[in-house]
Design an enzyme around this catalytic site. Sequence first.
Site, mmCIF file in Angstrom:
data_model
loop_
_atom_site.group_PDB
_atom_site.id
_atom_site.type_symbol
_atom_site.label_atom_id
_atom_site.label_comp_id
_atom_site.label_asym_id
_atom_site.label_seq_id
_atom_site.Cartn_x
_atom_site.Cartn_y
_atom_site.Cartn_z
ATOM 1 N N LYS A 159 4.682 -49.077 -40.548
ATOM 2 C CA LYS A 159 5.509 -47.970 -40.220
ATOM 3 C C LYS A 159 6.438 -47.573 -41.139
ATOM 4 O O LYS A 159 7.009 -48.538 -41.893
ATOM 5 C CB LYS A 159 6.359 -48.129 -38.684
ATOM 6 C CG LYS A 159 7.051 -46.928 -38.407
ATOM 7 C CD LYS A 159 7.212 -46.806 -37.019
ATOM 8 C CE LYS A 159 8.083 -46.052 -36.455
ATOM 9 N NZ LYS A 159 8.801 -46.288 -35.566
ATOM 10 N N SER A 212 8.722 -46.247 -28.552
ATOM 11 C CA SER A 212 7.894 -45.684 -30.099
ATOM 12 C C SER A 212 6.730 -46.486 -29.972
ATOM 13 O O SER A 212 6.599 -46.446 -30.965
ATOM 14 C CB SER A 212 8.668 -46.162 -31.087
ATOM 15 O OG SER A 212 9.312 -44.652 -30.908
ATOM 16 N N SER A 270 6.873 -42.611 -31.934
ATOM 17 C CA SER A 270 7.809 -42.530 -32.661
ATOM 18 C C SER A 270 6.214 -43.232 -33.738
ATOM 19 O O SER A 270 5.929 -42.835 -34.624
ATOM 20 C CB SER A 270 9.131 -42.194 -33.159
ATOM 21 O OG SER A 270 9.535 -43.744 -33.179
HETATM 22 N N1 GLN Z 1 11.557 -40.855 -27.499
HETATM 23 C C1 GLN Z 1 11.879 -42.008 -27.545
HETATM 24 C C2 GLN Z 1 13.458 -41.581 -28.473
HETATM 25 O O1 GLN Z 1 13.129 -40.079 -29.480
HETATM 26 C C3 GLN Z 1 11.901 -42.964 -28.037
HETATM 27 C C4 GLN Z 1 11.708 -43.226 -30.048
HETATM 28 C C5 GLN Z 1 11.797 -44.518 -30.681
HETATM 29 O O2 GLN Z 1 11.451 -45.959 -29.782
HETATM 30 N N2 GLN Z 1 12.472 -44.423 -31.835
HETATM 31 O O3 GLN Z 1 13.927 -41.976 -28.826
#
Ligand code: GLN
Length: 486
Positions: free
Chosen positions: A78, A177, A153
């Site tokens: 990532k 994420s 994400s």
């Molecule tokens: N969807 C969550 C957020 O927007 C978690 C994102 C993540 O785990 N990086 O913060």
Amino acid sequence: MELYRLTIHELRHLLDRREVSAEEVTRSVLERIRKWEPRIGAYLSVLEEAATEEARHFDQRQSWREPALLAGVPVAVKDVICTKGIRTTCGSRILRNFVPPFDATVMAHLRGAGAILLGKTNMDEFAMGSSTENSAFGPTRNPWNPAFIPGGSSGGSAAAVAADECVAALGSDTGGSIRQPASHCGVVGLKPTYGRVSRFGLVAFASSLDQIGPFTKDITDAALMMNVIAGYDRRDSTSVPVEVPDYRDSLVGGLRGITIGIPREYFGEGLDSQVEAAVRAAIRVLEGRGARCVDVSLPHTEYGVAAYYIVAPAEASSNLARYDGVKYGFRHPASRDSLMEMYQKSRSAGFGPEVRRRIMLGTYVLSAGYYEAYYKKASQVRTLIRKDFLETFKVCHVLVTPVAPTPAFALGEKADDPLQMYLSDVFTLPASLAGIPGLSLPCGLSSKGLPIGLQILAPHFQEGLTLRVGYNFEQETDFHRRCPPE
Ligand code: GLN
């Protein structure tokens, strides 16, 4: 044989016997990338030449007395994880041209284990989002149906594994994420215990929650990846010096003697009926392997979304203060008049709308007069959520729940409604706030042909237990072998 389809452990077998070369494997996966990228957009950069070169180099080494776990295996990372000499954008315009002068600890571990880096995967800007639509470089699409989001994400990493555009990948999980995109793309994703895997070189979003973990095609590969990346790192002050087991040992044995807690708060209103049916069917499979199920309650679950969306933006507002157009990253060209103007123009042009929203939210909840009412309260709620888990783990070994309330939603469906987007994290946020490990593995397909995931949560540092339960599920089912339609 389609080499790109194989898992790490299958490739290991072939590579160690020299039945295939690393170059053949890498070329097969690169070919796959060329075919699928126009449809999916999982990568922000593909290192075609470097990867082929590394593979060739690997093949030329005559003897591998003790083959490293990932020797000759092409993986993706990532774009939130720093890679020496390789652009690391975090899905943001503000880091569009950032080339780190060092490797993150996990990257060094991957290299040490002999992995071949294929490229950097797409993501929501600064890992803020649940759909990978917040990337400054365009969205990633779900390999099962490109009209749908891959989750976020770490949507790029999840989609790349699902479409066989890499053998395995790394992602990061702050509030879901890794688990949520794994669920939406039908692959395995593990968020380790907070402190288990070094965060050194992970671009910070919310430092008390961020954790790096693997995306793989099956549970055995997740165990192998954990063997490579887990462990204490003195360069990360929150890394915990506890012994790392050989995670392959977790895969032995059935589930007799294991008690599974089914938390009632995860099966209420808002849960899609097909998701519920798939998860309940999965629980029956686990019972068939000898597990005993008990109903449990995690009474503060309903406050998870509210607490998370105060704590995470608060930490983000502080972490992202470093992007000021001075030290590194984007500086607005037409901002010569004053320092303040330069800050303002660089930050407003460099950050996308979701990141700006979080910075404003976070700054607000930390400001004098509001701190007590918001940030402090949210931190107290976080402690209650953590205590819920600790209490529950007195009567069960693991918890089994859905990963997300629905299968993947359509691209654009929630893009203009941040609250709806935040609510899709309802089942992954509590474990993040508590710092416990969470595994997501495929357990079904919806009537639209989209994957459904099963979440397995365990006490701190018991990743092995989640893998053991997941492995038992895999022994009885074939969801992990299903592939998106070609
Ligand atoms: N969807 C969550 C957020 O927007 C978690 C994102 C993540 O785990 N990086 O913060």
